[in-house]
Design a protein around this motif. Sequence first.
Motif, PDB file in Angstrom:
ATOM      1  N   GLY A  42       9.165  12.521   8.962  1.00 26.81           N
ATOM      2  CA  GLY A  42       9.305  13.926   8.590  1.00 26.81           C
ATOM      3  C   GLY A  42       8.133  14.784   8.988  1.00 26.81           C
ATOM      4  O   GLY A  42       8.290  15.966   9.294  1.00 26.81           O
ATOM      5  N   SER A  43       6.948  14.206   9.023  1.00 29.49           N
ATOM      6  CA  SER A  43       5.775  15.023   9.331  1.00 29.49           C
ATOM      7  C   SER A  43       5.385  14.975  10.804  1.00 29.49           C
ATOM      8  O   SER A  43       4.676  15.855  11.275  1.00 29.49           O
ATOM      9  CB  SER A  43       4.585  14.569   8.489  1.00 29.49           C
ATOM     10  OG  SER A  43       4.213  13.253   8.835  1.00 29.49           O
ATOM     11  N   SER A  44       5.830  13.964  11.526  1.00 28.02           N
ATOM     12  CA  SER A  44       5.371  13.849  12.908  1.00 28.02           C
ATOM     13  C   SER A  44       6.480  13.992  13.942  1.00 28.02           C
ATOM     14  O   SER A  44       6.197  13.983  15.129  1.00 28.02           O
ATOM     15  CB  SER A  44       4.684  12.495  13.103  1.00 28.02           C
ATOM     16  OG  SER A  44       5.631  11.457  12.954  1.00 28.02           O
ATOM     17  N   THR A  45       7.719  14.104  13.508  1.00 26.53           N
ATOM     18  CA  THR A  45       8.820  14.226  14.450  1.00 26.53           C
ATOM     19  C   THR A  45       9.407  15.623  14.365  1.00 26.53           C
ATOM     20  O   THR A  45      10.077  15.952  13.390  1.00 26.53           O
ATOM     21  CB  THR A  45       9.914  13.185  14.137  1.00 26.53           C
ATOM     22  OG1 THR A  45       9.312  11.904  14.091  1.00 26.53           O
ATOM     23  CG2 THR A  45      11.002  13.195  15.174  1.00 26.53           C
ATOM     24  N   PRO A  46       9.185  16.453  15.352  1.00 30.26           N
ATOM     25  CA  PRO A  46       9.697  17.827  15.276  1.00 30.26           C
ATOM     26  C   PRO A  46      11.202  17.937  15.503  1.00 30.26           C
ATOM     27  O   PRO A  46      11.781  18.978  15.222  1.00 30.26           O
ATOM     28  CB  PRO A  46       8.925  18.540  16.378  1.00 30.26           C
ATOM     29  CG  PRO A  46       8.560  17.477  17.337  1.00 30.26           C
ATOM     30  CD  PRO A  46       8.368  16.224  16.525  1.00 30.26           C
ATOM     31  N   GLN A 106       9.507   4.898   1.972  1.00 34.52           N
ATOM     32  CA  GLN A 106       8.783   6.140   1.687  1.00 34.52           C
ATOM     33  C   GLN A 106       7.785   6.461   2.799  1.00 34.52           C
ATOM     34  O   GLN A 106       7.695   7.605   3.245  1.00 34.52           O
ATOM     35  CB  GLN A 106       8.060   6.034   0.355  1.00 34.52           C
ATOM     36  CG  GLN A 106       8.978   6.140  -0.833  1.00 34.52           C
ATOM     37  CD  GLN A 106       8.215   6.078  -2.143  1.00 34.52           C
ATOM     38  OE1 GLN A 106       7.009   5.878  -2.172  1.00 34.52           O
ATOM     39  NE2 GLN A 106       8.927   6.250  -3.233  1.00 34.52           N
ATOM     40  N   VAL A 107       7.062   5.463   3.243  1.00 31.25           N
ATOM     41  CA  VAL A 107       6.081   5.699   4.301  1.00 31.25           C
ATOM     42  C   VAL A 107       6.780   6.084   5.601  1.00 31.25           C
ATOM     43  O   VAL A 107       6.346   7.007   6.296  1.00 31.25           O
ATOM     44  CB  VAL A 107       5.186   4.450   4.494  1.00 31.25           C
ATOM     45  CG1 VAL A 107       4.361   4.554   5.757  1.00 31.25           C
ATOM     46  CG2 VAL A 107       4.284   4.257   3.284  1.00 31.25           C
ATOM     47  N   LEU A 108       7.874   5.412   5.929  1.00 32.52           N
ATOM     48  CA  LEU A 108       8.592   5.725   7.163  1.00 32.52           C
ATOM     49  C   LEU A 108       9.175   7.141   7.131  1.00 32.52           C
ATOM     50  O   LEU A 108       9.082   7.872   8.113  1.00 32.52           O
ATOM     51  CB  LEU A 108       9.702   4.711   7.403  1.00 32.52           C
ATOM     52  CG  LEU A 108       9.261   3.363   7.949  1.00 32.52           C
ATOM     53  CD1 LEU A 108      10.448   2.417   8.063  1.00 32.52           C
ATOM     54  CD2 LEU A 108       8.603   3.526   9.295  1.00 32.52           C
ATOM     55  N   ARG A 139      10.139  -3.510  -4.241  1.00 29.84           N
ATOM     56  CA  ARG A 139       8.992  -2.609  -4.211  1.00 29.84           C
ATOM     57  C   ARG A 139       8.450  -2.448  -2.783  1.00 29.84           C
ATOM     58  O   ARG A 139       8.124  -1.337  -2.358  1.00 29.84           O
ATOM     59  CB  ARG A 139       7.888  -3.133  -5.141  1.00 29.84           C
ATOM     60  CG  ARG A 139       6.712  -2.246  -5.252  1.00 29.84           C
ATOM     61  CD  ARG A 139       7.119  -0.917  -5.835  1.00 29.84           C
ATOM     62  NE  ARG A 139       5.956  -0.035  -5.862  1.00 29.84           N
ATOM     63  CZ  ARG A 139       6.025   1.263  -5.889  1.00 29.84           C
ATOM     64  NH1 ARG A 139       7.185   1.856  -5.954  1.00 29.84           N
ATOM     65  NH2 ARG A 139       4.943   1.988  -5.905  1.00 29.84           N
ATOM     66  N   ILE A 140       8.382  -3.536  -2.054  1.00 25.38           N
ATOM     67  CA  ILE A 140       7.915  -3.459  -0.666  1.00 25.38           C
ATOM     68  C   ILE A 140       8.882  -2.633   0.172  1.00 25.38           C
ATOM     69  O   ILE A 140       8.465  -1.795   0.983  1.00 25.38           O
ATOM     70  CB  ILE A 140       7.721  -4.882  -0.084  1.00 25.38           C
ATOM     71  CG1 ILE A 140       6.527  -5.555  -0.751  1.00 25.38           C
ATOM     72  CG2 ILE A 140       7.546  -4.847   1.423  1.00 25.38           C
ATOM     73  CD1 ILE A 140       6.372  -7.019  -0.418  1.00 25.38           C
ATOM     74  N   LEU A 141      10.186  -2.833  -0.027  1.00 33.80           N
ATOM     75  CA  LEU A 141      11.178  -2.055   0.702  1.00 33.80           C
ATOM     76  C   LEU A 141      11.070  -0.564   0.361  1.00 33.80           C
ATOM     77  O   LEU A 141      11.121   0.291   1.251  1.00 33.80           O
ATOM     78  CB  LEU A 141      12.580  -2.563   0.385  1.00 33.80           C
ATOM     79  CG  LEU A 141      13.733  -1.811   1.044  1.00 33.80           C
ATOM     80  CD1 LEU A 141      13.675  -1.984   2.555  1.00 33.80           C
ATOM     81  CD2 LEU A 141      15.058  -2.284   0.494  1.00 33.80           C
ATOM     82  N   THR A 142      10.893  -0.254  -0.916  1.00 32.32           N
ATOM     83  CA  THR A 142      10.757   1.143  -1.342  1.00 32.32           C
ATOM     84  C   THR A 142       9.526   1.788  -0.720  1.00 32.32           C
ATOM     85  O   THR A 142       9.600   2.902  -0.198  1.00 32.32           O
ATOM     86  CB  THR A 142      10.672   1.232  -2.873  1.00 32.32           C
ATOM     87  OG1 THR A 142      11.825   0.613  -3.434  1.00 32.32           O
ATOM     88  CG2 THR A 142      10.589   2.667  -3.338  1.00 32.32           C
ATOM     89  N   LEU A 143       8.400   1.097  -0.745  1.00 36.96           N
ATOM     90  CA  LEU A 143       7.179   1.638  -0.158  1.00 36.96           C
ATOM     91  C   LEU A 143       7.332   1.829   1.345  1.00 36.96           C
ATOM     92  O   LEU A 143       6.882   2.835   1.905  1.00 36.96           O
ATOM     93  CB  LEU A 143       5.990   0.734  -0.466  1.00 36.96           C
ATOM     94  CG  LEU A 143       5.512   0.743  -1.910  1.00 36.96           C
ATOM     95  CD1 LEU A 143       4.425  -0.311  -2.113  1.00 36.96           C
ATOM     96  CD2 LEU A 143       4.996   2.106  -2.291  1.00 36.96           C
ATOM     97  N   THR A 144       7.977   0.864   2.003  1.00 33.27           N
ATOM     98  CA  THR A 144       8.175   0.973   3.445  1.00 33.27           C
ATOM     99  C   THR A 144       9.058   2.171   3.777  1.00 33.27           C
ATOM    100  O   THR A 144       8.751   2.938   4.699  1.00 33.27           O
ATOM    101  CB  THR A 144       8.816  -0.320   3.985  1.00 33.27           C
ATOM    102  OG1 THR A 144       7.991  -1.425   3.636  1.00 33.27           O
ATOM    103  CG2 THR A 144       8.984  -0.259   5.484  1.00 33.27           C
TER     104      THR A 144
END
Length: 118
Positions: free
Chosen positions: A33-37, A26-28, A19-24
């Motif tokens: 995706g949103s901050s790297t053009p 997803q957040v990464l 679960r921790i790996l999955t959350l990490t």
Amino acid sequence: MWPLDPSQKEVLTFAIRCRILTLTLQVLTRLLGSSTPIVYWFPAYLLQSQEPLLRSVDTVPEKFAENSPPGQKTPRNCILKLLYNWKACSPVTRCILGYFLTYWLLGLLLHCNFLPWT
């Protein structure tokens, strides 16, 4: 609270780590995706360099009006122009558009069903 059986402790530990790996992950992926053009610059560069339809937009706008559906105005959005002229697009353009459309559709379907999607 904690199970007494050692195998149950291992299963619980494994589940927590997954679960921790999955959350990490997803957040990464959301952060990248949103901050790297760069993720969007490369496909845009490929579209501009490989797609002859995009190079001829400014010079020959009537070319898109020929292939657009009857009774419909020619869109000003370049992506819609490429989608209307799917068969005339290069294979690179088809792959890029197919990837982003599939990603968008899968994300829409999985998010609405409360499934994890990044």
